[in-house]
Motif scaffolding. Structure first.
Motif, PDB file in Angstrom:
ATOM      1  N   THR A  78      -2.868   1.971  -2.584  1.00  0.00           N
ATOM      2  CA  THR A  78      -4.222   2.132  -3.128  1.00  0.00           C
ATOM      3  C   THR A  78      -4.621   0.925  -3.957  1.00  0.00           C
ATOM      4  OG1 THR A  78      -3.954   4.544  -3.177  1.00  0.00           O
ATOM      5  CG2 THR A  78      -5.685   3.599  -4.555  1.00  0.00           C
ATOM      6  N   TYR A  79      -3.724   0.469  -4.838  1.00  0.00           N
ATOM      7  CA  TYR A  79      -4.021  -0.717  -5.647  1.00  0.00           C
ATOM      8  C   TYR A  79      -4.231  -1.947  -4.760  1.00  0.00           C
ATOM      9  CZ  TYR A  79      -2.278   2.011  -9.633  1.00  0.00           C
ATOM     10  OH  TYR A  79      -2.088   2.966 -10.591  1.00  0.00           O
ATOM     11  N   GLY A  80      -3.379  -2.098  -3.743  1.00  0.00           N
ATOM     12  CA  GLY A  80      -3.480  -3.257  -2.859  1.00  0.00           C
ATOM     13  C   GLY A  80      -4.798  -3.290  -2.110  1.00  0.00           C
ATOM     14  N   ILE A  81      -5.255  -2.137  -1.632  1.00  0.00           N
ATOM     15  CA  ILE A  81      -6.545  -2.060  -0.941  1.00  0.00           C
ATOM     16  C   ILE A  81      -7.675  -2.372  -1.913  1.00  0.00           C
ATOM     17  CG2 ILE A  81      -8.152  -0.446   0.163  1.00  0.00           C
ATOM     18  CD1 ILE A  81      -5.671   0.879   1.446  1.00  0.00           C
ATOM     19  N   ALA A  82      -7.577  -1.862  -3.146  1.00  0.00           N
ATOM     20  CA  ALA A  82      -8.606  -2.144  -4.151  1.00  0.00           C
ATOM     21  C   ALA A  82      -8.680  -3.632  -4.461  1.00  0.00           C
ATOM     22  CB  ALA A  82      -8.316  -1.350  -5.425  1.00  0.00           C
ATOM     23  N   VAL A  83      -7.530  -4.282  -4.608  1.00  0.00           N
ATOM     24  CA  VAL A  83      -7.507  -5.716  -4.897  1.00  0.00           C
ATOM     25  C   VAL A  83      -8.068  -6.510  -3.726  1.00  0.00           C
ATOM     26  CG1 VAL A  83      -5.998  -7.699  -5.279  1.00  0.00           C
ATOM     27  CG2 VAL A  83      -5.610  -5.593  -6.554  1.00  0.00           C
ATOM     28  N   THR A  84      -7.682  -6.149  -2.500  1.00  0.00           N
ATOM     29  CA  THR A  84      -8.183  -6.842  -1.317  1.00  0.00           C
ATOM     30  C   THR A  84      -9.699  -6.714  -1.219  1.00  0.00           C
ATOM     31  OG1 THR A  84      -6.105  -6.443  -0.131  1.00  0.00           O
ATOM     32  CG2 THR A  84      -8.042  -6.986   1.198  1.00  0.00           C
ATOM     33  N   PHE A  85     -10.213  -5.514  -1.472  1.00  0.00           N
ATOM     34  CA  PHE A  85     -11.662  -5.288  -1.442  1.00  0.00           C
ATOM     35  C   PHE A  85     -12.349  -6.118  -2.518  1.00  0.00           C
ATOM     36  CE2 PHE A  85     -15.446  -2.680  -2.528  1.00  0.00           C
ATOM     37  CZ  PHE A  85     -16.089  -2.748  -1.305  1.00  0.00           C
ATOM     38  N   PHE A  86     -11.754  -6.146  -3.718  1.00  0.00           N
ATOM     39  CA  PHE A  86     -12.311  -6.963  -4.803  1.00  0.00           C
ATOM     40  C   PHE A  86     -12.366  -8.437  -4.416  1.00  0.00           C
ATOM     41  CE2 PHE A  86     -11.230  -9.830  -8.302  1.00  0.00           C
ATOM     42  CZ  PHE A  86     -12.363  -9.712  -9.080  1.00  0.00           C
ATOM     43  N   LEU A  87     -11.279  -8.946  -3.838  1.00  0.00           N
ATOM     44  CA  LEU A  87     -11.239 -10.360  -3.457  1.00  0.00           C
ATOM     45  C   LEU A  87     -12.318 -10.680  -2.425  1.00  0.00           C
ATOM     46  CD1 LEU A  87      -7.372 -10.870  -3.197  1.00  0.00           C
ATOM     47  CD2 LEU A  87      -8.898 -11.820  -4.948  1.00  0.00           C
ATOM     48  N   PHE A  88     -12.569  -9.737  -1.524  1.00  0.00           N
ATOM     49  CA  PHE A  88     -13.603  -9.906  -0.510  1.00  0.00           C
ATOM     50  C   PHE A  88     -14.933 -10.272  -1.155  1.00  0.00           C
ATOM     51  CE2 PHE A  88     -11.732  -8.086   3.442  1.00  0.00           C
ATOM     52  CZ  PHE A  88     -12.436  -8.845   4.353  1.00  0.00           C
ATOM     53  N   PHE A  89     -15.439  -9.356  -2.007  1.00  0.00           N
ATOM     54  CA  PHE A  89     -16.790  -9.600  -2.528  1.00  0.00           C
ATOM     55  C   PHE A  89     -16.804 -10.637  -3.641  1.00  0.00           C
ATOM     56  CE2 PHE A  89     -15.606  -5.861  -5.193  1.00  0.00           C
ATOM     57  CZ  PHE A  89     -15.932  -6.326  -6.461  1.00  0.00           C
ATOM     58  N   ALA A  90     -15.710 -10.772  -4.390  1.00  0.00           N
ATOM     59  CA  ALA A  90     -15.676 -11.775  -5.449  1.00  0.00           C
ATOM     60  C   ALA A  90     -15.721 -13.180  -4.859  1.00  0.00           C
ATOM     61  CB  ALA A  90     -14.417 -11.591  -6.296  1.00  0.00           C
TER      62      ALA A  90
ATOM     63  N   ILE B 248     -14.053   0.206  -6.828  1.00  0.00           N
ATOM     64  CA  ILE B 248     -12.781  -0.263  -7.390  1.00  0.00           C
ATOM     65  C   ILE B 248     -12.275   0.703  -8.452  1.00  0.00           C
ATOM     66  CG2 ILE B 248     -11.645  -2.127  -8.652  1.00  0.00           C
ATOM     67  CD1 ILE B 248     -12.391  -2.908  -5.829  1.00  0.00           C
ATOM     68  N   ILE B 249     -13.168   1.158  -9.322  1.00  0.00           N
ATOM     69  CA  ILE B 249     -12.773   2.063 -10.408  1.00  0.00           C
ATOM     70  C   ILE B 249     -12.206   3.369  -9.853  1.00  0.00           C
ATOM     71  CG2 ILE B 249     -13.674   3.494 -12.291  1.00  0.00           C
ATOM     72  CD1 ILE B 249     -15.597   1.152 -12.921  1.00  0.00           C
ATOM     73  N   PHE B 250     -12.866   3.953  -8.859  1.00  0.00           N
ATOM     74  CA  PHE B 250     -12.380   5.207  -8.288  1.00  0.00           C
ATOM     75  C   PHE B 250     -11.050   5.004  -7.563  1.00  0.00           C
ATOM     76  CE2 PHE B 250     -16.743   6.846  -8.847  1.00  0.00           C
ATOM     77  CZ  PHE B 250     -16.440   8.104  -9.341  1.00  0.00           C
ATOM     78  N   CYS B 251     -10.868   3.848  -6.929  1.00  0.00           N
ATOM     79  CA  CYS B 251      -9.575   3.563  -6.277  1.00  0.00           C
ATOM     80  C   CYS B 251      -8.457   3.466  -7.315  1.00  0.00           C
ATOM     81  CB  CYS B 251      -9.667   2.261  -5.479  1.00  0.00           C
ATOM     82  SG  CYS B 251     -10.560   2.381  -3.909  1.00  0.00           S
ATOM     83  N   ILE B 252      -8.720   2.745  -8.399  1.00  0.00           N
ATOM     84  CA  ILE B 252      -7.713   2.604  -9.451  1.00  0.00           C
ATOM     85  C   ILE B 252      -7.394   3.960 -10.070  1.00  0.00           C
ATOM     86  CG2 ILE B 252      -7.260   1.618 -11.730  1.00  0.00           C
ATOM     87  CD1 ILE B 252      -8.883  -0.825 -10.872  1.00  0.00           C
ATOM     88  N   ALA B 253      -8.425   4.766 -10.307  1.00  0.00           N
ATOM     89  CA  ALA B 253      -8.205   6.095 -10.879  1.00  0.00           C
ATOM     90  C   ALA B 253      -7.338   6.952  -9.962  1.00  0.00           C
ATOM     91  CB  ALA B 253      -9.540   6.777 -11.132  1.00  0.00           C
ATOM     92  N   SER B 254      -7.574   6.855  -8.646  1.00  0.00           N
ATOM     93  CA  SER B 254      -6.760   7.607  -7.692  1.00  0.00           C
ATOM     94  C   SER B 254      -5.313   7.134  -7.718  1.00  0.00           C
ATOM     95  CB  SER B 254      -7.335   7.461  -6.281  1.00  0.00           C
ATOM     96  OG  SER B 254      -6.515   8.105  -5.324  1.00  0.00           O
ATOM     97  N   GLY B 255      -5.116   5.812  -7.782  1.00  0.00           N
ATOM     98  CA  GLY B 255      -3.760   5.270  -7.830  1.00  0.00           C
ATOM     99  C   GLY B 255      -3.016   5.675  -9.082  1.00  0.00           C
ATOM    100  N   LEU B 256      -3.716   5.699 -10.214  1.00  0.00           N
ATOM    101  CA  LEU B 256      -3.078   6.068 -11.473  1.00  0.00           C
ATOM    102  C   LEU B 256      -2.611   7.517 -11.471  1.00  0.00           C
ATOM    103  CD1 LEU B 256      -5.452   4.318 -14.048  1.00  0.00           C
ATOM    104  CD2 LEU B 256      -3.098   3.688 -13.523  1.00  0.00           C
ATOM    105  N   ARG B 257      -3.311   8.377 -10.727  1.00  0.00           N
ATOM    106  CA  ARG B 257      -2.952   9.791 -10.690  1.00  0.00           C
ATOM    107  C   ARG B 257      -1.931  10.113  -9.606  1.00  0.00           C
ATOM    108  NH1 ARG B 257      -8.661  10.534 -11.145  1.00  0.00           N
ATOM    109  NH2 ARG B 257      -8.753  11.191  -8.961  1.00  0.00           N
ATOM    110  N   ASN B 258      -1.511   9.117  -8.868  1.00  0.00           N
ATOM    111  CA  ASN B 258      -0.603   9.366  -7.748  1.00  0.00           C
ATOM    112  C   ASN B 258       0.828   9.001  -8.136  1.00  0.00           C
ATOM    113  OD1 ASN B 258       0.603   9.613  -5.156  1.00  0.00           O
ATOM    114  ND2 ASN B 258      -1.357   9.098  -4.202  1.00  0.00           N
ATOM    115  N   PRO B 259       1.751   9.965  -8.194  1.00  0.00           N
ATOM    116  CA  PRO B 259       3.125   9.672  -8.606  1.00  0.00           C
ATOM    117  C   PRO B 259       3.962   9.009  -7.515  1.00  0.00           C
ATOM    118  CG  PRO B 259       2.911  12.000  -8.080  1.00  0.00           C
ATOM    119  CD  PRO B 259       1.543  11.418  -7.963  1.00  0.00           C
ATOM    120  N   ASP B 260       3.482   8.998  -6.276  1.00  0.00           N
ATOM    121  CA  ASP B 260       4.219   8.386  -5.181  1.00  0.00           C
ATOM    122  C   ASP B 260       4.038   6.876  -5.227  1.00  0.00           C
ATOM    123  OD1 ASP B 260       5.653   8.154  -2.716  1.00  0.00           O
ATOM    124  OD2 ASP B 260       3.729   7.902  -1.699  1.00  0.00           O
TER     125      ASP B 260
END
Length: 379
Positions: free
Chosen positions: A321-333, A302-314
């Motif tokens: 990227t954020y949406g995939i990270a949140v979906t993955f988080f919801l899965f295991f949580a 999750i941390i690496f996904c968020i870091a990638s999203g923060l560095r992406n100006p598009d």
């Protein structure tokens, strides 16, 4: 030079794309999958049959899918997001007519080369479409009611279709994942307060509907809620699963009983030990340290996904990227909360660890989308 021209001109080409992949995420994903293989081997009694061999082949296919998806330019995935969403809806309709019925639920469809659960795919296509929608929509219109209604409809259509299967857990994940993208896109917080208030009202209505002609959820779903509130009411019936799961979790202690030494799984006390409840096997055999280590791997992804999203100006790439990270988080949580008795049992697998082809392939494909956004961002 426009932003699109700049992003295309600065994107890596050919084999250089491989160098720009987020290799920490790839290594972390492989590590989590390795934990899954190890636990499936354990619950099978020290055999690669019937689960490990199949899961390894699915992992190989999924990794190939991830790399292929990652190599395609991110603008391609933005342009096909609507087609992907419609395709997932068509598959959900196909399940209604041609799906396989198992344990009272009609969720899978046999495509010949794979037995697919379309609702798993829908979790990602909804995120893709919403990211493309908010990339297209001017920022000053994000919170206007007319422009809020459309994404809500786009979320509720697949949610209602998945609820008919019935699959409450997956429908909630689609709803929460879509809502998270809307929030991250900048939709005003007042809308979410209204939805939460309405959700509380819906919960009250669900309990009021029990035993009436207009009952809103299935009887087995009510039993799951009863089990969540007090598993001891029926320890040998509806409360059996969660009771045995808690015994396994508690018996692991700090360091666990040892690999392949878990009595709950080896003596078949644990239900669905290779799918929804595989985390309890891990906790019993490796204790708190093993369970925390897996949680740490998930957190790092999750941390690496968020870091990638923060560095992406598009905007599309970042929201995807954020949406995939949140979906993955919801899965295991949700899965971990479920097996620990913190949430009702809703049949959500542990991502990349539980046995299952659709979940494995879809998640690895989703990480391919994240990698595509990471590789093709302007540098």
């Amino acid at each position: 030079m426009s932003y699109l021209d700049y992003s295309v001109a600065t994107a890596p080409s050919g084999f250089r794309k491989i160098l720009f992949l987020s290799w920490p995420i790839i290594l972390l994903v492989c590590s989590v999958c390795g934990v899954g293989f190890m636990m499936l081997y354990s619950v099978a009694g020290g055999s690669v049959d019937p689960w490990v061999d199949t899961q390894v082949r699915r992992f190989g296919l999924g990794m190939a899918v991830m790399f292929v998806v990652a190599m395609a330019p991110i603008w391609f995935w933005r342009n096909v997001s609507g087609v992907a969403y419609l395709g997932s809806l068509i598959l959900l309709v196909a399940v209604e007519f041609f799906g396989d019925l198992q344990m009272g639920a009609q969720r899978w469809i046999d495509l010949g080369f794979i037995r697919l659960q379309p609702s798993e795919l829908t979790k990602i296509t909804v995120v893709m479409l919403l990211a493309a929608y908010y990339d297209w929509l001017p920022a000053d219109r994000t919170s206007r009611p007319l422009w809020v209604i459309l994404p809500v409809i786009l979320i509720l259509i697949p949610v209602s279709m998945v609820l008919r299967q019935p699959d409450l857990g997956t429908s909630l994940l689609i709803l929460m994942g879509g809502g998270a993208v809307m929030f991250l896109a900048g939709v005003h917080w007042a809308y979410f307060v209204s939805v939460i208030t309405a959700g509380v009202g819906l919960i009250v209505a669900i309990f009021q509907s029990r035993g009436t002609s207009w009952q809103l959820i299935q009887d087995y779903q009510f039993r799951r809620i009863d089990t969540f509130i007090d598993p001891s009411q029926d320890p040998l019936g509806a409360g059996y699963h969660i009771t045995q799961a808690k015994i396994a979790l508690g018996s692991g202690g700090w360091t666990g009983r040892g690999y392949m030494q878990g009595t709950q799984s080896r003596l078949n006390f644990l239900p669905e030990k290779h799918t929804d409840f595989i985390f309890t096997t891990l906790a019993e055999e490796f204790g708190f340290i093993g369970a925390f280590s897996l949680l740490a791997l998930y957190a790092l992804i999750i941390i690496f996904c968020i870091a990638s999203g923060l560095r992406n100006p598009d905007r599309f790439s970042a929201l995807l990227t954020y949406g995939i990270a949140v979906t993955f988080f919801l899965f295991f949580a949700v899965n971990m909360s479920m097996v620990m008795g913190l949430a009702p049992v809703v049949g959500v697998p542990l991502p990349l660890v539980s046995y299952g082809g659709s979940s494995m392939l879809v998640l690895l494909g989703a990480f391919g989308l994240m990698q595509s956004a990471h590789v093709h961002r302007p540098r």
